[in-house]
Design an enzyme around this catalytic site. Structure first.
Site, short mmCIF file in Angstrom:
data_model
loop_
_atom_site.label_atom_id
_atom_site.label_comp_id
_atom_site.label_asym_id
_atom_site.label_seq_id
_atom_site.Cartn_x
_atom_site.Cartn_y
_atom_site.Cartn_z
N ASP A 18 64.74 11.45 75.09
CA ASP A 18 63.29 11.36 75.20
C ASP A 18 62.70 11.98 73.93
O ASP A 18 62.72 13.20 73.76
CB ASP A 18 62.80 12.11 76.43
N LYS A 32 56.93 6.52 77.46
CA LYS A 32 56.72 7.65 78.36
C LYS A 32 55.37 8.28 78.07
O LYS A 32 54.99 8.44 76.91
CB LYS A 32 57.85 8.67 78.17
N LYS A 57 57.84 5.23 81.74
CA LYS A 57 58.09 6.50 82.43
C LYS A 57 56.78 7.26 82.55
O LYS A 57 56.16 7.59 81.54
CB LYS A 57 59.13 7.32 81.69
#
Length: 259
Positions: free
Chosen positions: A103, A168, A200
């Protein structure tokens, strides 16, 4: 059980395998890592991944050996301000320790600055994409800092063009976390991408009802069959307890393997 209660149970059952169970606290240690990994496997199924600091990757891999739970970590976190070569080095070390998913915080300040910032952010993420290889790369836009819909849209397009596997929302480290408005923009970018790109939602999602709204928006924009662990995640710490409470399981049941 009423129809509404039955619906909440069905939603909670759908959400649990979409969860990236997360702990990114300054006080995290070996004990908190063990507790996080223990919660990742439950009597009614496992979460998609645990997400933790890079220094705990190898321990998490050991603890989760033999399960289908992936290990994710964060780089360029939380400010998105490190030079690309430093982030590439972080990625290399994370992969060497066994991380399955990365991430990465995009240099969102460059998007906000304009004046060639989109290209700088693109180049940065392209270097990260190359370093990730076949590992899943989730790009954190920090949508709460971008704030303006036009900036969220630009950041989404930059991340997709640079090879993001997921978009995300947030780091969870600034007051403004995920919002449904930002989710709509990002999910539209996922839908319109020339290749599969997932989404996400992370930052402030703590109950089943709120999570259900994100599922509904995803299905509205990307289609009723789109949501799966390969395309949609929730990044959260407290959401699992809420899910297990709805599902009548109380607290998550610890596992004992490998620690």
């Amino acid at each position: 059980m009423s129809g509404i209660e039955m619906n909440i149970v069905a939603v909670a059952t759908r959400i649990l395998p979409l969860l990236d169970l997360t702990s990114l606290n300054d006080a995290d240690d070996a004990a908190s890592t063990a507790a996080l990994c223990a919660k990742a496997t439950t009597p009614i199924g496992n979460v998609a991944a645990v997400c933790l600091w890079p220094s705990f990757i190898s321990k998490a891999k050991q603890l989760l050996s033999g399960t289908d739970v992936k290990v994710a970590t964060v780089v360029n976190f939380p400010g998105g301000s490190l030079p690309a070569e430093k982030v590439v080095d972080q990625i290399a070390h994370a992969l060497a320790d066994g991380a399955d998913e990365i991430d990465v915080v995009m240099p969102y300040a460059a998007i906000m600055a304009g004046m060639g910032g989109d290209q700088r952010a693109t180049d940065h993420l392209l270097a990260c994409r190359k370093a990730c290889g076949t590992a899943t790369m989730k790009v954190i836009l920090e949508s709460g800092a971008l704030a303006k819909p036009a900036l969220v849209e630009r950041a989404s397009k930059v991340a997709v063009a640079a090879g993001a596997d997921f978009l995300k929302t947030s780091t969870g480290k600034i007051p403004a976390g995920a919002t449904l408005g930002a989710a709509r923009i990002m999910l539209t970018a996922c839908r319109d991408a020339p290749r599969p790109v997932g989404f996400k939602a992370s930052g402030g999602i703590r109950d089943v009802e709120m999570a259900a709204h994100y599922l509904a928006v995803a299905e509205e924009i990307c289609g009723p069959g789109w949501v799966s662990p390969a395309t949609f995640r929730f990044g959260a710490s407290g959401l699992l307890d809420a899910l297990l409470g709805v599902l009548g399981q109380g607290a998550a049941t610890p596992v004992t393997t490998g620690y």
